[in-house]
Structure formats: structure tokens, C-alpha cells
Design an enzyme around this catalytic site. Structure first.
Site, short mmCIF file in Angstrom:
data_model
loop_
_atom_site.label_atom_id
_atom_site.label_comp_id
_atom_site.label_asym_id
_atom_site.label_seq_id
_atom_site.Cartn_x
_atom_site.Cartn_y
_atom_site.Cartn_z
N CYS A 84 0.84 -1.20 0.00
CA CYS A 84 0.00 0.00 0.00
C CYS A 84 0.87 1.26 0.00
O CYS A 84 1.55 1.54 -0.97
CB CYS A 84 -0.97 -0.05 1.18
N HIS A 174 -3.73 -5.08 0.79
CA HIS A 174 -3.10 -5.55 2.03
C HIS A 174 -3.11 -7.08 2.10
O HIS A 174 -4.13 -7.66 2.45
CB HIS A 174 -3.85 -4.96 3.24
N GLU A 176 -1.72 -8.85 4.29
CA GLU A 176 -1.62 -9.31 5.68
C GLU A 176 -2.97 -9.54 6.36
O GLU A 176 -3.03 -10.20 7.38
CB GLU A 176 -0.76 -8.32 6.50
#
Ligand code: XMP
Length: 518
Positions: A84, A174, A176
Site C-alpha cells: 500500500c 493488504h 496481511e
């Protein structure tokens, strides 16, 4: 702590979810450290990492004081993954261009894979479409020399970029967060395949490293550990005991805000099973007197945090002084209570074992679980030999029932809530649902409603039931009980608990709700 030879450095630019990157890297079996970007150069020299991951950020690379990737990191030629803001910073600093986007993307989005690359190996292939989680305003307009676009989305022509030769990658989404279903595999690809690190990190390794760290921090000082009745403080205590033995004294504070049976279970486990010195303090008078008339949730939390410290300090004096206070603080407590090194993340609640502590406290904190998420703490508990039934208990917040009695907390309200809560949990256990639920509890509302029982009118309080599923407590969904189950709980609670004549079920996910009511 001496870092392992094969480590990953995560440069934190202030995203709320940076810790999740570390968690995914751990899951891939690799050691990582998160360091604020401003200390990046120093950490890079100290760690000599095999790869660097650049986190997201609420900032914009076009801001005057925008966080920057240290030049040393860019010059070193180690594999880089920008996430990002991290991708945008990588572009901005190495010859690309970033500007404001007319099409902001927040939440679930779909990307089209337009080319293969080492980051996608075995996970995504050209021509496929995949779900990801986006949260960005700016967008990349031009990529630096050497890079090519490997994925696009409606709002981001460079949703993923790759330079396989230089081993540099950027993703606008993202990977994660769990809402990018393949994200963990992409991160594993980056650290294992792209950077070529061997997966040698394990919970046993974490245990050994933390024990060394605790010994180094504490020296021959004495430590007091506040047991709350929950899993986290118990795991912290057992770990610290393994590190420093009898330098540790555990204090279990009965603040009058415990759930039914909580005190007995913890005291039994510590005194009989572990034989760790344990002081059991009944401070319910003090806590309940101090809470009289307090209705504001933050004031309740601050008072409880302060009162805990008073008890710990008094107990520390009795054992001839303790320089350290140990707590089972977890990462979600940290991120929701404090902002990243004074940066932009907002305080949602002052969890008592983080933001609720008074500044006047004169003991240093020992918090060995600060980087971990709940399920990781459970794994550590099992690694330390705690009984599985204890480790599998639902989370139990330090301020206890005070968070579940909106309005004024009284002894009578606590007694009423304890009864309703234990009926609810008894039914959950009887239905075999306990382990499928992250956390379930009853809440006693200050609202009174009219009912009819027998031939008489009642005018009593409302009880709300809450049950959620979650992976890490950061987000949560409601547990979808069937109507017969809820109706059975409602009937039993209204029939068996004087003072409650209505039961409702809380249907709010997190976000926008939080798990606790206060
Ligand atoms: P929320 O309500 O913030 O809760 O969605 C997330 C998780 O944290 C627990 N919680 C606390 N735990 N001290 C604790 O030890 C606190 O002050 C505290 N507040 C919330 C909550 O029970 C849930 O598991």
C-alpha cells in the site's frame, strides 16, 4: 535479544495492521522485527535482514513530511516488498510517480492478474481474478524503471508491480489481512521463495528467546504479575516463572467484578498445579466503592487501572519491593489503546493493562506477549504445558463485569449479571458450542422494561447476550445461534434471575461495534 541470522525487517509507516505482517511472517516460519521507519537505517545495520517489508500508512507520499524509506535500505539491494503506502513510497523514491486518485478504494476489491511473477508463484496465475482488501486514496501513475504491472484493479492500474531481477515488489492491497484470502501465501512466497529464507522460526524458539529477554530485562529484580483470571496473564506468568523462578510473585486481585467460578479456577491452577507463589487479595470493597456513581466508560477503565496499581504497589511493599510489574498485554490491546509512536492511529479504548495505567506507577512493565495475538498466546500456553481446557477459555478482560454493566456498577448489579452469565455459558457448553465461539458473555443493561410473570406486572432490567467469532479480536462476527437456543437461554434467565425480565441478542459485528459494550 540476539536476532536470528535469517530475519525480515518490517518498516512501520503507521498502519493499524502492521503487526499482522509480522504475524504472517511468523506463520511462514521466519523471524521478523517491526521498527518505526525513522529508526529503519539503524535497525537495518543491526539486523542485516535478508528482506524488508514496507508497511501501509495513513500518510500520503505527497505530504511535505511524508515518511520515507531510508536510503541505506534502498541502496542495499535486499529483496523489498512494499504494501500500500509502502508500494507508493517505493515508486515515489525510485523514479515512479504517485498522485491523488479520483477512485478511492476501501474494503473488498477484485484484481486481475495480468502477468506472472515470483511473488505469485504457485498462488496466482495470469488471467485469474482474485479478492483482495484495499484501503488507499492515492494511486501510482507511473512505475519506476525495471518494474512491470502484474495485477490491476478498477481503481489501481498498478495493483501489483514486480521487478523479479531486482527482487522488488509492490502491492496496493493488504496481503496481511484475512480479507485477502491468499495474502498469507503471497507473504510466505516473498520471504521463503523470493528472499530464500529457511523457515526455522517456531513457538519453541519464541519461548526460548523471550526467556532470555526477560532475564536480561529483570536481572535479579523482583517481579509482581497481576493475574486477571484470563489466559493471557496466566501464560505470561508461567513464562516469566520459567525465566526467573521465585523472583516472581503472582497477585490475583478479586475486584468484585469477576465472573462466577473465575477466582477458584485460577487460584487452583497456580497454587496446586504450578506451585507458583500466589497472593489472593480481596479488594472488592475498594473497587466497588470507587466505582460508585461512575458511569463514563473511560472513567471506569482509568479508575480500575489505577486501583489495580494501588493493590500491586501495596503487595510489592510486602515482599520488600518489586521493580517490575508483569502483565499479559496482547497486541490488539496495544494497537487499540495507543497510537504508533505518537502517530496517527486513534485510541478506541484505554485497555486497563495498557492505557489505563496511571503515570505515577513506579514499576517498570514486563510484557512478554506484547507482539502476539490471542491464538498465538494459546499456542504458547500449550507449548508451556498449560492444560488445554484452561488455554481454550474465552478471553476475559481485566476490568471484568464493569465493562458489561453500562451505567453505574453496583454489587447487586454484579450479582445479577453473574447469575445470568453463568446460565448463558452453561447452555453454550451443554450445546457443545463453547469452542466454536471466540467470546460469549451477558451484559446487564440499565434499561427497565415492563413484563408479565404469573398474573403480575414486572418492571425489571434487560439482559443482552453477546457471542462472537474472531481470529484475533481485531474484527469479529456475531455467532449465529439458532432461535431455539436463544429462546431457551432467555426463558431460563428470566425465570431464574430475579431483576431481569427481558433478554435480547446483540447482532452487531466488529467493526462497527466493539466486542465489549464499553
Ligand atoms: P473490544 O471490546 O475492544 O475487545 O472489541 C477486544 C478484546 O479485548 C478484550 N478487552 C480487554 N482485555 N483489558 C483486557 O485485558 C481491557 O481493558 C480490555 N478491553 C477489552 C475484550 O474482552 C476482547 O476479547
Amino acid at each position: 535479544m540476539t536476532p536470528p541470522a535469517d530475519s525480515v525487517l518490517i518498516l512501520d509507516f503507521g498502519s493499524q495492521v502492521t503487526q499482522l505482517i509480522a504475524r504472517r511472517v511468523r506463520e511462514a516460519g521466519v523471524y521478523s522485527e517491526i521498527v518505526p521507519f525513522a529508526k529503519g537505517a539503524e535497525a537495518f545495520a543491526r539486523l542485516a535482514p535478508r528482506a524488508v517489508i514496507l508497511s501501509g500508512s495513513p500518510a500520503s507520499v505527497t505530504d511535505v513530511d511524508a515518511p520515507r524509506i531510508p536510503d541505506e535500505v534502498l541502496a542495499a539491494g535486499v529483496p523489498l516488498l512494499g504494501i500500500c503506502y509502502g508500494e507508493q513510497a517505493l515508486c515515489h523514491q525510485t523514479g515512479g510517480n504517485v498522485g491523488p486518485s479520483g477512485h478511492r478504494e476501501f474494503g473488498r476489491a477484485f484484481i486481475d492478474i495480468v502477468d506472472d511473477c515470483a511473488l505469485f508463484d504457485g498462488v496466482w496465475a495470469r488471467g485469474e481474478r482474485h479478492q483482495v482488501w484495499m484501503s488507499h486514496g492515492d494511486r501510482i501513475d507511473a512505475i519506476p524503471p525495471g518494474f512491470r504491472a502484474v495485477a490491476v484493479s478498477e481503481g489501481a492500474p498498478f495493483a501489483a508491480i514486480a521487478d523479479d531481477a531486482a527482487r522488488r515488489y509492490g502491492v496496493q492491497f493488504h496481503p496481511e489481512v484475512v480479507h485477502t484470502p491468499d495474502g498469507a501465501r503471497l507473504l510466505a512466497n516473498f520471504v521463503l521463495r523470493v528472499a530464500g529464507i529457511a523457515p526455522t522460526w517456531s513457538m519453541a524458539g519464541f519461548r526460548a528467546a523471550k526467556i532470555a529477554e526477560i532475564r536480561a530485562q529483570v536481572g535479579d529484580g523482583k517481579v509482581i504479575c497481576g493475574l486477571s483470571g484470563g489466559v493471557d496473564s496466566a501464560v505470561a506468568a508461567v513464562l516469566i516463572h520459567e525465566a526467573i523462578g521465585d523472583q516472581l510473585t503472582c497477585v490475583f486481585v478479586d475486584h468484585g467484578l469477576l465472573r462466577a467460578g473465575e477466582a477458584e479456577q485460577v487460584v487452583g491452577l497456580f497454587r496446586e498445579h504450578y506451585r507458583i507463589p500466589l497472593v489472593h487479595v480481596d479488594a472488592s470493597e475498594t473497587f466497588l466503592a470507587g466505582l460508585a456513581g461512575v458511569t463514563d466508560p473511560e472513567k471506569k477503565r482509568k479508575f480500575i487501572g489505577g486501583a489495580f496499581i494501588d493493590v500491586f504497589e501495596a503487595e510489592a511493599k510486602k515482599i520488600g519491593g518489586a521493580a517490575f510489574l508483569a502483565q499479559g498485554t496482547l497486541y490488539p490491546d496495544v494497537i487499540e489503546s495507543v497510537s504508533f509512536t505518537g502517530g496517527p492511529s486513534v485510541t478506541i479504548k484505554s485497555h486497563h493493562n495498557v492505557g489505563g495505567l496511571p503515570a505515577r506507577m513506579n514499576m517498570a512493565l514486563v510484557e512478554p506477549l506484547r507482539e502476539l495475538f490471542k491464538d498465538e498466546v494459546r499456542r504458547l500456553g500449550v507449548e508451556l504445558g498449560l492444560p488445554p481446557a484452561f488455554v481454550g477459555r474465552h478471553p476475559s478482560p481485566g476490568p471484568g463485569l464493569a465493562l458489561r454493566i453500562p451505567g453505574e456498577v453496583t454489587r447487586e448489579a454484579c450479582d445479577t449479571l453473574r447469575r445470568a452469565d453463568s446460565i448463558y455459558l452453561e447452555e453454550i457448553r451443554a450445546a457443545g458450542l463453547y469452542d466454536a465461539i471466540w467470546q460469549a458473555f451477558a451484559v446487564l443493561l440499565p434499561v427497565r422494561t415492563v413484563g408479565v410473570m404469573g398474573d403480575g406486572r414486572t418492571y425489571d432490567k434487560v439482559c443482552a447476550l453477546r457471542a462472537v467469532t474472531s481470529v484475533d479480536g481485531m474484527t469479529a462476527d456475531i455467532y449465529p445461534f439458532d432461535a431455539a437456543f436463544l429462546s431457551r437461554c432467555a426463558t431460563r434467565i428470566v425465570n431464574e434471575v430475579p431483576g431481569i425480565n427481558r433478554v435480547v441478542y446483540d447482532y452487531t459485528s466488529k467493526p462497527p461495534g466493539t466486542i465489549e459494550w464499553e
